[in-house]
Scaffold this motif. Structure first.
Motif, PDB file in Angstrom:
ATOM      1  N   VAL A  34      -7.891  -6.781   0.671  1.00  0.00           N
ATOM      2  CA  VAL A  34      -8.965  -6.328  -0.217  1.00  0.00           C
ATOM      3  C   VAL A  34      -9.230  -7.409  -1.252  1.00  0.00           C
ATOM      4  N   LEU A  35     -10.488  -7.768  -1.379  1.00  0.00           N
ATOM      5  CA  LEU A  35     -10.831  -8.809  -2.349  1.00  0.00           C
ATOM      6  C   LEU A  35     -11.795  -8.260  -3.380  1.00  0.00           C
TER       7      LEU A  35
ATOM      8  N   MET B  65      -7.606   0.314  13.199  1.00  0.00           N
ATOM      9  CA  MET B  65      -7.574  -0.232  11.846  1.00  0.00           C
ATOM     10  C   MET B  65      -8.613  -1.350  11.697  1.00  0.00           C
TER      11      MET B  65
ATOM     12  N   ALA C 128     -17.003  -3.637   1.978  1.00  0.00           N
ATOM     13  CA  ALA C 128     -17.108  -3.481   0.523  1.00  0.00           C
ATOM     14  C   ALA C 128     -16.013  -4.299  -0.170  1.00  0.00           C
ATOM     15  N   THR C 129     -16.335  -4.776  -1.332  1.00  0.00           N
ATOM     16  CA  THR C 129     -15.339  -5.498  -2.104  1.00  0.00           C
ATOM     17  C   THR C 129     -15.260  -4.861  -3.474  1.00  0.00           C
ATOM     18  N   ILE C 130     -14.175  -5.144  -4.167  1.00  0.00           N
ATOM     19  CA  ILE C 130     -14.115  -4.640  -5.530  1.00  0.00           C
ATOM     20  C   ILE C 130     -14.550  -5.723  -6.496  1.00  0.00           C
ATOM     21  N   GLY C 131     -15.073  -6.817  -5.950  1.00  0.00           N
ATOM     22  CA  GLY C 131     -15.687  -7.829  -6.792  1.00  0.00           C
ATOM     23  C   GLY C 131     -14.712  -8.607  -7.632  1.00  0.00           C
ATOM     24  N   ARG C 132     -13.640  -9.076  -6.987  1.00  0.00           N
ATOM     25  CA  ARG C 132     -12.710  -9.919  -7.720  1.00  0.00           C
ATOM     26  C   ARG C 132     -13.250 -11.337  -7.745  1.00  0.00           C
TER      27      ARG C 132
ATOM     28  N   SER D 203      -9.741 -14.272  -7.310  1.00  0.00           N
ATOM     29  CA  SER D 203      -8.782 -14.449  -6.213  1.00  0.00           C
ATOM     30  C   SER D 203      -8.942 -15.813  -5.557  1.00  0.00           C
TER      31      SER D 203
ATOM     32  N   VAL E 222     -13.464   0.992   0.151  1.00  0.00           N
ATOM     33  CA  VAL E 222     -12.149   0.354   0.020  1.00  0.00           C
ATOM     34  C   VAL E 222     -11.061   1.421   0.059  1.00  0.00           C
TER      35      VAL E 222
ATOM     36  N   GLN F 135     -12.394  -1.687   9.140  1.00  0.00           N
ATOM     37  CA  GLN F 135     -12.371  -2.606   8.006  1.00  0.00           C
ATOM     38  C   GLN F 135     -13.687  -2.530   7.249  1.00  0.00           C
ATOM     39  N   SER F 136     -13.581  -2.437   5.957  1.00  0.00           N
ATOM     40  CA  SER F 136     -14.789  -2.262   5.157  1.00  0.00           C
ATOM     41  C   SER F 136     -15.309  -3.623   4.725  1.00  0.00           C
TER      42      SER F 136
ATOM     43  N   LYS G 160      -7.028  -6.701   6.878  1.00  0.00           N
ATOM     44  CA  LYS G 160      -7.887  -7.557   6.060  1.00  0.00           C
ATOM     45  C   LYS G 160      -7.581  -7.303   4.585  1.00  0.00           C
TER      46      LYS G 160
ATOM     47  N   GLN H  19      -3.642  -3.081  -1.970  1.00  0.00           N
ATOM     48  CA  GLN H  19      -3.716  -2.355  -3.236  1.00  0.00           C
ATOM     49  C   GLN H  19      -4.604  -3.102  -4.238  1.00  0.00           C
ATOM     50  N   CYS H  20      -4.990  -2.369  -5.280  1.00  0.00           N
ATOM     51  CA  CYS H  20      -5.859  -2.965  -6.294  1.00  0.00           C
ATOM     52  C   CYS H  20      -5.109  -3.014  -7.613  1.00  0.00           C
ATOM     53  N   ARG H  21      -5.624  -3.819  -8.507  1.00  0.00           N
ATOM     54  CA  ARG H  21      -5.010  -3.871  -9.836  1.00  0.00           C
ATOM     55  C   ARG H  21      -5.401  -2.636 -10.634  1.00  0.00           C
TER      56      ARG H  21
END
Lengths: 220, 286
Positions: B285-286, A191, A198-202, A205, B178, A195-196, B283, B167-169
């Motif tokens: 997710v951000l 795991m 990549a981010t979803i660009g929040r 947070s 991701v 780990q990636s 880790k 999880q994501c929104r």
């Protein structure tokens, strides 16, 4: 690059020449290459290795971190650790012109601890060659723990046989327990290895945690 | 009198429209077996199935194939051509079902097959449709994760901690990396939990294993997890040696010596503590 070598900045060779560089027909006979280490860290140099490209003589000078005994104010002095090392037996001939060379600590004429900068002075007296330089320059530090040392430490950590024989009789089977625990360990590593980055660009947070922290602080 | 032939005509017409009756009509010249296979497309279907089988290398091939063909049949019944355009006009639930099917096809240790299936699932979930814009949103992604956890019988309090991290929104766009990490983490955690259960049973040599014994073993695992660092290869040797049978035997012996008489640990508590070790390393997710 060799994984053991120190990360360093190798500047472009600077020619030493009398007269105008562009218009003068004569080619320079001396080049100077400067090497610096990032964040002004100092390195205990044990080896300098490179691939020669038509350089006949090499001089290496180093700048070391100031010692407490040194006079204050002046920048640390440059010291010569390799003096006119002959890389090509005859500068006009091909011999040694493209050799891989490694200069070790024992060949250096001064101590090479706490080096902050290195200057390589390349000379080629022969006008036969259009250009000369050093390639694949690497600075290798000393003080690497040898892998064998690590292994012997590991072996000494293992419990001695007598201790194993005097164990409690009612223990669960250590082989079975060990095999399951090791698989759990391996799965966690799987795991972790996946780990990636990549981010979803929040964007929020960071703020959210900050707000939460402030709330906790104000409560206390 | 005239009505009878017209009804017959209508039936014939409908049959043609549907695309042939299930039983092929006898033709004038007898068809060879090879020709029959070629005409019906069976060869392609079988090849596809065998390819999937080779990719996934399941332990029980017949169960795998049965599942595969069942899904294929469902797809045909739903009117979607499989493998054509990743079901661009599927509804949300169908998409999700299809994606889950892809994800289950191969175990995550079959890396190539699993990665292929991951991207198939991702494409399937993120295909655009009549009402849906292309791209995977956080809602479907989180739903996939929830389903994996539910199908793996993961307890609610463990899965909620995991999901909170990965999880994501609903409105967020989820990139493939991701998605891949999230799905893989779920599957790996499920396997981790089943190993933890086997571990618990092997510690359990009376009715219920001793609490200090369980905690000593888990503590050793935690030490190994903290010690292993991907950038220092030798650290894996060190961590591995801690988990060897000899070292574990000593640790368990020490734990039994100072045992608090009669304090035992339930499976649920054990799983909870074991999962915490894993989840700590996930880790977010951000």
């Amino acid at each position: 690059m060799d994984p053991e070598s120190v990360p360093c900045t190798i500047k472009l060779p600077v020619p030493l020449q009398v007269g105008d560089v562009k218009t003068d027909q004569a080619r320079p006979g001396v080049y100077v290459i400067d090497v610096t280490f990032p964040k002004s860290q100092d390195v205990d140099v044990s080896e300098i290795s490179f691939k020669n490209y038509y350089t006949a003589f090499l001089t290496v000078r180093i700048q070391q971190q100031r010692r407490p005994s040194d006079p204050r104010g002046n920048p640390p002095a440059w010291r010569t650790c390799i003096k006119s090392q002959r890389l090509m037996p005859n500068p006009h001939m091909e011999d040694g012109s493209q050799d891989y060379v490694s200069l070790r600590k024992s060949q250096m004429i001064c101590g090479t601890d706490h080096v902050t900068a290195i200057r390589l002075i390349l000379r080629q007296p022969s006008p036969v060659w259009l250009n000369f330089t050093l390639e694949d320059l690497q600075i290798n530090p000393s003080g690497k723990q040898s892998p064998q040392k690590g292994f012997s430490w590991l072996l000494s950590q293992l419990p001695p046989k007598e201790q194993l024989q005097s164990l409690h009789k009612g223990l669960p089977d250590p082989n079975k327990v060990s095999s399951e625990v090791q698989q759990m360990w391996a799965l966690t590593e799987v795991m972790k290895a996946n780990q990636s980055t990549a981010t979803i660009g929040r964007f929020d947070s960071g703020c959210a945690t900050q707000v939460a922290n402030e709330r906790i602080l104000s409560r206390t | 009198l005239a009505s009878l032939p017209s009804v017959k005509m209508a039936i014939l017409k409908r049959r043609r429209a549907v695309g042939g009756s299930p039983v092929p009509r006898p033709t004038a010249s007898p068809v060879s077996e090879a020709e029959l296979l070629a005409r019906s497309g069976v060869r392609g279907i079988l090849r596809e199935a065998v390819l999937k089988l080779l990719e996934a290398r399941p332990e029980e091939p017949s169960a795998f194939l049965a599942d595969y063909f069942e899904k294929l049949g469902q797809d045909l019944a739903e009117g979607a051509a499989p493998h054509s355009d990743h079901g661009s006009y599927l509804l949300g639930q169908q998409r999700l079902g299809r994606a889950m099917w892809y994800l289950r096809l191969a175990h995550h240790s079959q890396r190539t097959a699993f990665n292929n299936n991951l991207s198939m699932a991702y494409n399937c979930l993120s295909a655009g449709g009549r009402k849906k814009k292309p791209g995977l949103n956080g809602k479907s992604y989180s739903e996939v994760l929830r389903r994996i956890c539910r199908e793996g019988d993961l307890s609610e309090d463990i899965s909620s901690v995991l999901l909170k991290k990965i999880q994501c929104r609903d409105h967020e766009a989820v990139p493939f990396d991701v998605f891949r990490y999230g799905v893989l983490t779920c599957f790996v955690l499920l396997e981790f939990m089943s190993k933890a259960e086997i571990l618990f049973r092997s510690l359990d040599f009376h009715e219920q294993p001793d609490r200090s014994l369980c905690q000593a073993v888990l503590g050793t695992l935690e030490e190994a997890l903290v010690a292993s660092d991907i950038s220092v290869p030798a650290s894996y040797l060190e961590a591995g040696s801690k988990l060897g049978p000899d070292c574990l035997a000593v640790v368990m012996d020490r734990a039994l010596l100072r045992k608090d008489a009669g304090v035992s640990m339930t499976l649920q508590e054990f799983l909870q503590e074991a999962s915490a070790l894993f989840l700590h390393k996930v880790k977010p997710v951000l």
